[in-house]
Design an enzyme around this catalytic site. Structure first.
Site, PDB file in Angstrom:
ATOM      1  N   ASP A 501       0.767  -1.006   0.078  1.00  0.00           N
ATOM      2  CA  ASP A 501       0.012  -0.126  -0.119  1.00  0.00           C
ATOM      3  C   ASP A 501       0.720   1.154   0.132  1.00  0.00           C
ATOM      4  O   ASP A 501       1.968   1.127   0.385  1.00  0.00           O
ATOM      5  CB  ASP A 501      -0.720  -0.090   1.232  1.00  0.00           C
ATOM      6  N   ASP A 503       1.070   3.725   1.896  1.00  0.00           N
ATOM      7  CA  ASP A 503       1.150   4.350   3.050  1.00  0.00           C
ATOM      8  C   ASP A 503       2.353   4.032   4.100  1.00  0.00           C
ATOM      9  O   ASP A 503       2.940   3.361   3.671  1.00  0.00           O
ATOM     10  CB  ASP A 503      -0.218   4.231   3.780  1.00  0.00           C
ATOM     11  N   ASP A 505       2.494   2.108   6.442  1.00  0.00           N
ATOM     12  CA  ASP A 505       2.715   0.797   6.765  1.00  0.00           C
ATOM     13  C   ASP A 505       3.333  -0.056   5.528  1.00  0.00           C
ATOM     14  O   ASP A 505       4.358  -1.084   5.798  1.00  0.00           O
ATOM     15  CB  ASP A 505       1.209  -0.063   7.120  1.00  0.00           C
TER      16      ASP A 505
END
Ligand code: 0RA
Length: 641
Positions: A501, A503, A505
């Site tokens: 992803d 993001d 994380d």
């Protein structure tokens, strides 16, 4: 001095003009991507460094000009301007317009030389739209200009100087017809020039970026040379021996410098150089160093009863755990071998490095018994852990990853058997993994979903690394084993694509994966087999038309264009927070389809910075990690919304 002055025009043997360079730039500078673009700077700087190695130059300055041209100046003797006897033109013109034969300008001129054996300046010239060379010599300032490798003005005297120094100055504008991109990256130049300053102690290198206001500047000059390089590499690690071990030795045609320090880490970080070139693939200097290290530490440990007669000796892995070392040799006739010409092939260097290292390291251990004990204790700990891991492996032999042949259950494999045509997607999360499995090209694309965070291998020994399921799955899927048993020929996919992803994380998982590859499967990165997928950030819909954009800048541009055409009518914008928000067709179209996707190749350049990044991000020391994250917050900002 007088004798050296004779080296000039007569030393230059002429081969041919520069057409072949523009025809096949890759043959001369490796690539026409970012690496090749930056390589131009290194070629010009190398010539000034050679002048420094010859003992005539102390200061080199490099600047990125506002128009992305580069200026390199030095305070050496100034390039020779006398008329070349065979060519009838000034030597400086020969240097810039002809590919001359082997050796540095025909050999004999300089003791050592890296780069393209002195043809660098002409190669850079051939690949530049414009080049201006200035020479300060004999109280005159000479100047000549070139256009795509050809002389555009005669060498002329443009001024005089009464005081001040001799020197050379080169400005060049990389040709946008040759390079994909002609914008220089400050950090890339910074890293290499810092390294150059470490490798040539006392040499001062200044770097300035004139594209930004205020200008960005760095000054590199290290009296301690590679000793300070080791300090720098270990700055965020805990040292075992507080004093960095360092020595230098010389004999006719060869010199060697070694610096080393143990840390509380588990990985080894030996970086070797020959004539200032990073020998990624090792070679005889590294072999000599490693065998000396093992032998010397064993001898010392036995002599001082740390190891009893019947105990098993320390092995190479034991004496290299947590080691940071720089091995730098300089020699007259380096032979570069291996796939990427990054392996030193001169066999005679092995004995030279081995003998000197043994002698000097023994001396260091005897002079510093407290530190010697700390080092031997660290090696013995590594030895015990290795023994324990071996026993554990033997007991669980049947389930050991290193012996199993069956592929992991979570892997959706491809049917293609040729690794060169196969790729594997490492996908964050089971749901995106499911979409990827549905959307993929079953013939050539395999999918392995990874659950959550993978183990931080920076803080774990091999036995624990091998007990992690996600890691075991990757090892069996790739088929090439890890660490000492790593075998590139057995690799089942030549593209390993990390798909996470967009993001924080996702960025963390990507870093964890890269840490694992970097520490245990380094050739994957060296060979350029590791990629990051680039999923879109936005989906924009207007009527029946759909666009995907991959950055905020791209999104702003698209919206501006659409507005210009027909206002905001019906425009729908979706911002993707994760891969899981795309269905399988969208995932295929935007991120996996060979024709429309963008993959980012993880390069060895990145991997060099990686050691620093992994040490900082994955280690125990909190303040440097916090500082790093704050410094790099601008990269993260756009991702985590
Ligand atoms: C005198 C003689 C030679 C080279 C130079 C000076 C010289 C070259 C460069 C390139 C960048 N900066 C420089 N400063 C000085 C020729 C030596 C030979 O033929 O090997």
């Amino acid at each position: 001095m007088a004798q050296k002055q004779e080296y000039g025009a007569s030393q230059i043997e002429v081969l041919e003009g520069l057409k072949p360079v523009r025809l096949r730039p890759g043959m001369y500078i490796g690539s026409t991507g970012p690496a090749g673009l930056h390589h131009l700077v290194y070629e010009i700087v190398d010539n000034s460094v050679d002048e420094a190695l010859a003992g005539y130059c102390k200061n080199i300055t490099v600047s990125i000009e506002p128009d992305n041209s580069i200026i390199v100046s030095d305070d050496g003797r100034g390039m020779p301007v006398d008329i070349h006897p065979k060519m009838g033109i000034p030597a400086v013109e020969v240097i810039h317009t002809q590919l001359h034969a082997g050796g540095k300008f025909g050999g004999g001129g300089y003791k050592v030389s890296g780069g393209l054996h002195g043809v660098g300046a002409s190669v850079v010239n051939a690949l530049s739209t414009h080049m201006v060379v200035q020479v300060r010599r004999d109280h005159k300032v000479y100047e000549q200009e070139y256009f795509k490798g050809e002389r555009s003005t005669e060498l002329k005297v443009v001024g005089e100087y009464k005081t001040g120094k001799t020197g050379s100055r080169t400005q060049f504008w990389p040709d946008p017809e040759i390079f994909d991109e002609t914008v220089y990256d400050y950090e890339t130049l910074q890293r290499r020039l810092r390294e150059m300053a470490f490798l040539n102690k006392g040499l001062s290198i200044d770097l300035t970026d004139k594209r930004v206001s205020p200008q960005r500047k760095d000054h590199f000059c290290f009296e301690g040379g590679i000793k300070e390089f080791v300090d720098y590499l270990n700055k965020n690690k805990e040292a075992i021996n507080p004093t960095v071990f360092y020595y230098e030795a010389e004999k006719k045609g060869y010199s060697v410098e070694v610096a080393l320090q143990y840390t509380d880490r588990y990985s080894e970080n030996i970086v070797s150089f020959a004539n200032n070139i990073h020998t990624n693939e090792g070679g005889f200097h590294e072999v000599g160093f490693k065998s000396s290290l093992t032998r010397t530490l064993n001898d010392y440990a036995k002599k001082n009863k740390f190891i009893k007669d019947n105990d098993s000796p320390l092995q190479g892995d034991d004496v290299r755990e947590g080691l940071t070392a720089i091995v730098s040799v300089k020699l007259t006739n380096p032979q570069f071998e291996g796939q990427t010409k990054a392996k030193l092939g001169n066999a005679e260097v092995k004995g030279f490095v081995e003998t000197n290292t043994s002698e000097q390291l023994t001396y260091f251990l005897e002079e510093n018994p407290k530190q010697a004990k700390l080092i031997i204790d660290k090696c013995l700990k590594a030895q015990r852990a290795r023994e324990a891991a071996r026993k554990a492996r033997e007991i669980t032999r049947k389930s050991s990853v290193l012996e199993t042949t069956s592929l992991p259950g979570k892997l959706a494999d491809c049917s293609e058997k040729d690794p060169a045509l196969s790729e594997i997607f490492l996908v964050e999360g089971d749901s995106a993994g499911g979409s990827a499995k549905q959307g993929r090209d079953r013939k050539r694309q395999a999918v392995l979903p990874l659950r959550g965070k993978i183990l931080n291998v920076e803080k774990a020994r091999l036995d624990r690394v091998l007990s992690s399921d996600e890691i075991k799955n990757m090892i069996t899927a790739f088929g090439c084993n890890i660490g000492n048993e790593f075998d590139l020929d057995k690799l089942r996919y030549h593209k390993i694509i990390i798909m996470t992803d967009a993001d924080v994380d996702g960025a963390h998982i990507r870093t964890l994966l890269l840490t694992f590859f970097f520490r245990y499967m380094k050739p994957l990165i060296e060979q350029g087999y590791v990629y990051a997928a680039q999923p879109p950030l936005f989906r924009v819909k207007q009527g029946k038309q759909i666009w995907y954009t991959y950055s905020d800048a791209e999104q702003d541009k698209l919206l501006a264009e659409l507005k210009e055409k027909g206002g905001n009518n019906k425009i729908e914008i979706q911002r993707y927070k994760g891969l899981g928000e795309m269905d399988f067709t969208q995932l295929w179209e935007t991120t996996m389809d060979y024709n429309s996707r963008t993959l980012i190749r993880i390069t060895m350049d990145d991997a060099q910075a990686a050691d620093e990044i992994f040490t900082t991000l994955m280690g125990d020391k909190v303040p440097p990690r916090k500082a790093f994250i704050e410094e790099n917050a601008r990269y993260v900002k756009n991702l985590d919304i």
